[in-house]
Design a protein around this motif. Structure first.
Motif, PDB file in Angstrom:
ATOM      1  N   LEU A   1       0.829  -1.204   0.000  1.00 38.77           N
ATOM      2  CA  LEU A   1       0.000   0.000   0.000  1.00 38.77           C
ATOM      3  C   LEU A   1       0.861   1.251   0.000  1.00 38.77           C
ATOM      4  O   LEU A   1       0.531   2.254  -0.647  1.00 38.77           O
ATOM      5  N   TYR A   2       1.970   1.210   0.719  1.00 35.17           N
ATOM      6  CA  TYR A   2       2.853   2.368   0.806  1.00 35.17           C
ATOM      7  C   TYR A   2       3.394   2.761  -0.568  1.00 35.17           C
ATOM      8  O   TYR A   2       3.289   3.918  -0.992  1.00 35.17           O
ATOM      9  N   HIS A   3       3.985   1.809  -1.283  1.00 32.05           N
ATOM     10  CA  HIS A   3       4.566   2.125  -2.587  1.00 32.05           C
ATOM     11  C   HIS A   3       3.489   2.594  -3.567  1.00 32.05           C
ATOM     12  O   HIS A   3       3.725   3.493  -4.381  1.00 32.05           O
ATOM     13  N   THR A   4       2.308   1.988  -3.485  1.00 32.95           N
ATOM     14  CA  THR A   4       1.211   2.373  -4.367  1.00 32.95           C
ATOM     15  C   THR A   4       0.797   3.817  -4.110  1.00 32.95           C
ATOM     16  O   THR A   4       0.606   4.609  -5.044  1.00 32.95           O
ATOM     17  N   GLN A   5       0.661   4.182  -2.844  1.00 31.41           N
ATOM     18  CA  GLN A   5       0.264   5.545  -2.510  1.00 31.41           C
ATOM     19  C   GLN A   5       1.366   6.547  -2.824  1.00 31.41           C
ATOM     20  O   GLN A   5       1.082   7.676  -3.245  1.00 31.41           O
ATOM     21  N   ARG A   6       2.616   6.153  -2.651  1.00 33.58           N
ATOM     22  CA  ARG A   6       3.725   7.061  -2.971  1.00 33.58           C
ATOM     23  C   ARG A   6       3.763   7.403  -4.453  1.00 33.58           C
ATOM     24  O   ARG A   6       4.247   8.470  -4.842  1.00 33.58           O
ATOM     25  N   GLU A   7       3.247   6.501  -5.266  1.00 32.04           N
ATOM     26  CA  GLU A   7       3.156   6.767  -6.704  1.00 32.04           C
ATOM     27  C   GLU A   7       1.923   7.598  -7.064  1.00 32.04           C
ATOM     28  O   GLU A   7       1.713   7.910  -8.233  1.00 32.04           O
ATOM     29  N   GLY A   8       1.118   7.943  -6.054  1.00 38.08           N
ATOM     30  CA  GLY A   8      -0.071   8.742  -6.296  1.00 38.08           C
ATOM     31  C   GLY A   8      -1.215   7.954  -6.904  1.00 38.08           C
ATOM     32  O   GLY A   8      -2.163   8.546  -7.446  1.00 38.08           O
ATOM     33  N   LEU A   9      -1.173   6.643  -6.790  1.00 33.27           N
ATOM     34  CA  LEU A   9      -2.223   5.796  -7.364  1.00 33.27           C
ATOM     35  C   LEU A   9      -3.363   5.613  -6.376  1.00 33.27           C
ATOM     36  O   LEU A   9      -3.152   5.615  -5.150  1.00 33.27           O
ATOM     37  N   ASP A  10      -4.553   5.439  -6.894  1.00 35.27           N
ATOM     38  CA  ASP A  10      -5.710   5.164  -6.052  1.00 35.27           C
ATOM     39  C   ASP A  10      -5.651   3.711  -5.585  1.00 35.27           C
ATOM     40  O   ASP A  10      -5.567   2.783  -6.406  1.00 35.27           O
ATOM     41  N   LEU A  11      -5.690   3.520  -4.283  1.00 34.94           N
ATOM     42  CA  LEU A  11      -5.548   2.164  -3.754  1.00 34.94           C
ATOM     43  C   LEU A  11      -6.668   1.247  -4.223  1.00 34.94           C
ATOM     44  O   LEU A  11      -6.421   0.097  -4.611  1.00 34.94           O
ATOM     45  N   GLY A  12      -7.890   1.730  -4.180  1.00 32.62           N
ATOM     46  CA  GLY A  12      -9.027   0.881  -4.508  1.00 32.62           C
ATOM     47  C   GLY A  12      -9.005   0.395  -5.941  1.00 32.62           C
ATOM     48  O   GLY A  12      -9.111  -0.808  -6.211  1.00 32.62           O
ATOM     49  N   THR A  13      -8.871   1.321  -6.898  1.00 30.66           N
ATOM     50  CA  THR A  13      -8.897   0.926  -8.303  1.00 30.66           C
ATOM     51  C   THR A  13      -7.660   0.129  -8.680  1.00 30.66           C
ATOM     52  O   THR A  13      -7.739  -0.809  -9.485  1.00 30.66           O
ATOM     53  N   THR A  14      -6.512   0.484  -8.111  1.00 30.89           N
ATOM     54  CA  THR A  14      -5.288  -0.266  -8.401  1.00 30.89           C
ATOM     55  C   THR A  14      -5.407  -1.695  -7.893  1.00 30.89           C
ATOM     56  O   THR A  14      -5.035  -2.654  -8.589  1.00 30.89           O
ATOM     57  N   LEU A  15      -5.949  -1.848  -6.698  1.00 27.05           N
ATOM     58  CA  LEU A  15      -6.118  -3.176  -6.133  1.00 27.05           C
ATOM     59  C   LEU A  15      -7.128  -3.990  -6.923  1.00 27.05           C
ATOM     60  O   LEU A  15      -6.938  -5.197  -7.142  1.00 27.05           O
ATOM     61  N   ASP A  16      -8.194  -3.360  -7.365  1.00 23.30           N
ATOM     62  CA  ASP A  16      -9.195  -4.069  -8.174  1.00 23.30           C
ATOM     63  C   ASP A  16      -8.560  -4.748  -9.384  1.00 23.30           C
ATOM     64  O   ASP A  16      -8.933  -5.861  -9.756  1.00 23.30           O
ATOM     65  N   ASP A  17      -7.593  -4.087  -9.993  1.00 18.43           N
ATOM     66  CA  ASP A  17      -6.993  -4.585 -11.224  1.00 18.43           C
ATOM     67  C   ASP A  17      -6.081  -5.791 -11.004  1.00 18.43           C
ATOM     68  O   ASP A  17      -5.804  -6.528 -11.953  1.00 18.43           O
ATOM     69  N   VAL A  18      -5.596  -5.975  -9.774  1.00 20.14           N
ATOM     70  CA  VAL A  18      -4.591  -7.022  -9.545  1.00 20.14           C
ATOM     71  C   VAL A  18      -4.993  -8.010  -8.449  1.00 20.14           C
ATOM     72  O   VAL A  18      -4.232  -8.937  -8.144  1.00 20.14           O
ATOM     73  N   LEU A  19      -6.154  -7.819  -7.872  1.00 23.11           N
ATOM     74  CA  LEU A  19      -6.554  -8.564  -6.676  1.00 23.11           C
ATOM     75  C   LEU A  19      -6.363 -10.077  -6.776  1.00 23.11           C
ATOM     76  O   LEU A  19      -5.861 -10.704  -5.826  1.00 23.11           O
ATOM     77  N   PRO A  20      -6.717 -10.725  -7.885  1.00 17.78           N
ATOM     78  CA  PRO A  20      -6.553 -12.188  -7.936  1.00 17.78           C
ATOM     79  C   PRO A  20      -5.100 -12.658  -7.852  1.00 17.78           C
ATOM     80  O   PRO A  20      -4.850 -13.826  -7.541  1.00 17.78           O
ATOM     81  N   LEU A  21      -4.157 -11.750  -8.098  1.00 15.67           N
ATOM     82  CA  LEU A  21      -2.744 -12.129  -8.107  1.00 15.67           C
ATOM     83  C   LEU A  21      -2.052 -11.912  -6.767  1.00 15.67           C
ATOM     84  O   LEU A  21      -0.906 -12.327  -6.589  1.00 15.67           O
ATOM     85  N   VAL A  22      -2.725 -11.255  -5.817  1.00 12.77           N
ATOM     86  CA  VAL A  22      -2.075 -10.862  -4.559  1.00 12.77           C
ATOM     87  C   VAL A  22      -1.767 -12.088  -3.700  1.00 12.77           C
ATOM     88  O   VAL A  22      -2.649 -12.897  -3.399  1.00 12.77           O
ATOM     89  N   ARG A  23      -0.500 -12.201  -3.296  1.00 15.30           N
ATOM     90  CA  ARG A  23      -0.056 -13.292  -2.435  1.00 15.30           C
ATOM     91  C   ARG A  23       0.519 -12.803  -1.113  1.00 15.30           C
ATOM     92  O   ARG A  23       0.673 -13.574  -0.174  1.00 15.30           O
ATOM     93  N   HIS A  24       0.892 -11.533  -1.055  1.00 15.79           N
ATOM     94  CA  HIS A  24       1.436 -10.961   0.183  1.00 15.79           C
ATOM     95  C   HIS A  24       1.138  -9.471   0.161  1.00 15.79           C
ATOM     96  O   HIS A  24       1.059  -8.852  -0.909  1.00 15.79           O
ATOM     97  N   VAL A  25       0.971  -8.887   1.360  1.00 14.24           N
ATOM     98  CA  VAL A  25       0.608  -7.475   1.491  1.00 14.24           C
ATOM     99  C   VAL A  25       1.539  -6.821   2.511  1.00 14.24           C
ATOM    100  O   VAL A  25       1.932  -7.444   3.504  1.00 14.24           O
ATOM    101  N   GLN A  26       1.874  -5.569   2.248  1.00 16.21           N
ATOM    102  CA  GLN A  26       2.631  -4.758   3.207  1.00 16.21           C
ATOM    103  C   GLN A  26       2.028  -3.373   3.258  1.00 16.21           C
ATOM    104  O   GLN A  26       1.379  -2.923   2.317  1.00 16.21           O
ATOM    105  N   PHE A  27       2.254  -2.672   4.378  1.00 18.72           N
ATOM    106  CA  PHE A  27       1.795  -1.290   4.435  1.00 18.72           C
ATOM    107  C   PHE A  27       2.623  -0.445   5.386  1.00 18.72           C
ATOM    108  O   PHE A  27       3.372  -0.937   6.229  1.00 18.72           O
ATOM    109  N   ALA A  28       2.522   0.863   5.166  1.00 22.54           N
ATOM    110  CA  ALA A  28       3.141   1.903   5.982  1.00 22.54           C
ATOM    111  C   ALA A  28       2.450   3.201   5.602  1.00 22.54           C
ATOM    112  O   ALA A  28       1.759   3.284   4.585  1.00 22.54           O
ATOM    113  N   ASN A  29       2.635   4.222   6.426  1.00 20.15           N
ATOM    114  CA  ASN A  29       2.064   5.525   6.112  1.00 20.15           C
ATOM    115  C   ASN A  29       2.827   6.145   4.939  1.00 20.15           C
ATOM    116  O   ASN A  29       4.060   6.167   4.959  1.00 20.15           O
ATOM    117  N   PRO A  30       2.134   6.646   3.917  1.00 20.16           N
ATOM    118  CA  PRO A  30       2.858   7.230   2.787  1.00 20.16           C
ATOM    119  C   PRO A  30       3.653   8.483   3.154  1.00 20.16           C
ATOM    120  O   PRO A  30       4.546   8.877   2.410  1.00 20.16           O
TER     121      PRO A  30
END
Length: 264
Positions: free
Chosen positions: A176-205
């Motif tokens: 989530l951190y890297h996605t937000q740092r790129e200025g991408l919308d978390l929800g729509t970005t995740l929708d596009d790749v959700l079936p492929l997700v095998r591990h998740v990480q997060f931090a405050n952007p």
């Protein structure tokens, strides 16, 4: 979804064994260690058992010449194979089941298509070895501010590589951190790749400090993952502002969100 302490960043200033002890005291059952290659795999396994921690993720070694990974570098295929073998040896000793394959930064003048072909070829070979060991390989988009020049910086770019490789042992590490740092919308970005997700990480952007699960974007992404059926680990890969243990209060919001995961 279970929280794993990233012991490469949390509890700074302590030796690894003391970081493990602190994480266990704080209620973590899992741990990420990015580059656990200073210890013999069996010694690492003993330390983890002593502290009742499950090692859930390691990275492949990044390369002796200061590279940020080897998997996409033409002419370095043997070096990547050796790096993967070191990671698999750690997994064999510790029963870790996830390896983040570091793609690397292509050198100046490198042809992107050649780097892509090298990465795909390396991953197809690596996937067979990983599957035999019961290990999943993950690829992670790393933002351009923290790691300029890295081979991919958006999750959809990673998804394209994974789909091209076409092997069940290769999946997406969604940070989530890297996605937000790129200025991408978390929800729509995740929708596009959700079936492929095998591990998740997060931090405050902001500053890569303690995550803020209560923020609408993060809360929505966590609910989306849970409702999709993701039951894996969420790595706490952040830089503590102060004392790690004292600042774990954000976990209350995290658990509250997941307890109400069906709430829109």
């Amino acid at each position: 979804m279970k929280l794993a302490a990233n012991l490469s960043l949390l509890y700074p200033g302590l030796p690894l064994a003391q970081r493990m002890a602190a994480a266990a005291r704080d209620g973590f059952a899992g741990a990420e260690i990015l580059f656990p290659y200073d210890l013999a795999p069996r010694e690492l396994a003993t330390m983890l058992r002593d502290h009742r921690l499950e090692l859930v993720l390691v990275n492949t070694p990044v390369g002796s010449a200061g590279e940020k990974g080897l998997a996409c570098l033409p002419g370095r295929e043997d070096d990547f194979s050796h790096a993967l073998q070191r990671a698999l040896q750690v997994c064999e000793a510790t029963e870790c089941r996830m390896i983040h394959v570091m793609a690397g930064v292509p050198p100046a003048g490198a042809v992107p298509s050649a780097c892509r072909a090298t990465l795909i070829s390396n991953l197809r070979k690596a996937a067979k070895r990983a599957q035999q060991a019961g290990v999943t390989l993950t690829l992670e988009a790393l933002n351009r501010t923290d790691l300029p020049g890295y081979f991919y910086y958006r999750p959809d770019q990673v998804a394209d590589i994974i789909n091209t490789v076409g092997h069940d042992a290769v999946g997406l590490q969604f940070d989530l951190y890297h996605t937000q740092r790129e200025g991408l919308d978390l929800g729509t970005t995740l929708d596009d790749v959700l079936p492929l997700v095998r591990h998740v990480q997060f931090a405050n952007p902001q500053g890569r400090h303690e995550p803020d699960p209560a923020s609408p974007a993060v809360a929505g992404a966590l609910r989306k993952l849970a409702n999709h059926g993701y039951a894996g680990w969420v790595g706490c890969e952040y830089i503590p502002k102060g004392d790690t243990s004292a600042n774990l209060v954000w976990r209350h919001a995290y658990h509250a969100i997941l307890d109400n995961q069906d709430t829109p």
